[in-house]
Design an enzyme around this catalytic site. Structure first.
Site, PDB file in Angstrom:
ATOM      1  N   HIS A  60       0.825  -1.214   0.000  1.00  0.00           N
ATOM      2  CA  HIS A  60       0.000   0.000   0.000  1.00  0.00           C
ATOM      3  C   HIS A  60       0.863   1.269   0.000  1.00  0.00           C
ATOM      4  CE1 HIS A  60      -2.953   2.996   1.091  1.00  0.00           C
ATOM      5  NE2 HIS A  60      -2.381   3.165   2.269  1.00  0.00           N
ATOM      6  N   HIS A  89       3.628   7.363   5.221  1.00  0.00           N
ATOM      7  CA  HIS A  89       2.404   7.999   5.718  1.00  0.00           C
ATOM      8  C   HIS A  89       1.712   7.261   6.859  1.00  0.00           C
ATOM      9  CE1 HIS A  89       0.398   5.338   2.743  1.00  0.00           C
ATOM     10  NE2 HIS A  89      -0.647   5.442   3.544  1.00  0.00           N
ATOM     11  N   ASP A  90       1.914   5.963   6.996  1.00  0.00           N
ATOM     12  CA  ASP A  90       1.252   5.203   8.065  1.00  0.00           C
ATOM     13  C   ASP A  90       2.193   4.744   9.176  1.00  0.00           C
ATOM     14  OD1 ASP A  90      -1.403   5.311   7.192  1.00  0.00           O
ATOM     15  OD2 ASP A  90      -1.184   3.541   5.918  1.00  0.00           O
ATOM     16  N   GLU A 117       1.335   6.194  12.705  1.00  0.00           N
ATOM     17  CA  GLU A 117       0.010   5.738  13.124  1.00  0.00           C
ATOM     18  C   GLU A 117      -0.026   4.245  13.456  1.00  0.00           C
ATOM     19  OE1 GLU A 117      -4.163   5.491  10.744  1.00  0.00           O
ATOM     20  OE2 GLU A 117      -3.057   7.380  10.600  1.00  0.00           O
ATOM     21  N   ASP A 118       0.731   3.434  12.712  1.00  0.00           N
ATOM     22  CA  ASP A 118       0.568   1.976  12.795  1.00  0.00           C
ATOM     23  C   ASP A 118       1.798   1.188  13.210  1.00  0.00           C
ATOM     24  OD1 ASP A 118      -2.062   2.284  11.954  1.00  0.00           O
ATOM     25  OD2 ASP A 118      -1.582   1.994   9.839  1.00  0.00           O
ATOM     26  N   ASP A 162      -3.476   8.147  -0.935  1.00  0.00           N
ATOM     27  CA  ASP A 162      -3.725   7.094   0.050  1.00  0.00           C
ATOM     28  C   ASP A 162      -5.165   6.601  -0.047  1.00  0.00           C
ATOM     29  OD1 ASP A 162      -3.635   5.478   2.443  1.00  0.00           O
ATOM     30  OD2 ASP A 162      -4.440   7.188   3.540  1.00  0.00           O
TER      31      ASP A 162
END
Length: 178
Positions: free
Chosen positions: A28, A52-53, A56-57, A113
């Site tokens: 992704h 980008h993630d 957050e993750d 995204d």
């Protein structure tokens, strides 16, 4: 710098899978970054696409990103990062608000995204797979979210600067939800 972002994202997302899929999660961010690069964005935006993630993750922090990539990449990632302590609706409303008021680069990152996420959803629907039950919010909430992003993504932008994939996002929202 771009290869370092790809490497860090790959390491950070190791072992993670996409929702409703056995696909490695890293595909992704790779697709998001490649879309941004193909649209002609600079290295900072492409790096943010890969990363980008991660805040957050994964265990990667904004401080880690700033040390490795500087303020611009970190700011782009921070604009995209959701506060998991908030409700689903609050997080999504925040993203819509960021898209509405964001710079071209911020809008481009978030729409790239969301387009990739929506393509995954659409592909699963086309294959006849149950999709909506896997989400924290079902069809109606997802429709609200994706259409709201569509409705504000080009606000305050010179039409000549809008990436072509924004049109692709618009078409896919209509195919999926209308």
């Amino acid at each position: 710098m771009i290869e370092k972002a790809r490497r860090i994202a790959t390491e950070a997302h190791a072992g993670q899978k996409r929702k409703n899929s056995n696909e490695d999660y890293i595909v992704h961010p790779i697709r998001v970054a490649e879309r941004l690069a193909a649209a002609g964005f600079g290295k900072e935006v492409v790096c943010a696409g890969y990363l980008h993630d991660v805040v957050e993750d994964t265990s990667v922090t904004q401080e880690d990103l700033e040390k490795e990539f500087g303020r611009e990449v970190t700011a782009l990632v921070a604009m995209h990062t959701e506060d998991k302590s908030k409700s689903w609706k609050e997080r999504k409303q925040h993203t819509i608000d960021v898209v509405r008021s964001g710079s071209l680069e911020v809008k481009a990152l978030i729409v790239a995204d969301k387009l990739d996420n929506l393509q995954s959803i659409h592909n699963q629907l086309q294959a006849g797979e149950p999709v909506w039950d896997a989400f924290n919010a079902g069809y109606e909430h997802q429709k609200w979210y994706y259409t709201s992003v569509r409705d504000v993504m080009s606000e305050n932008l010179d039409p000549e600067l809008v990436p072509r994939y924004f049109d692709e996002y618009d078409r896919l929202v209509k195919k999926t939800f209308d």
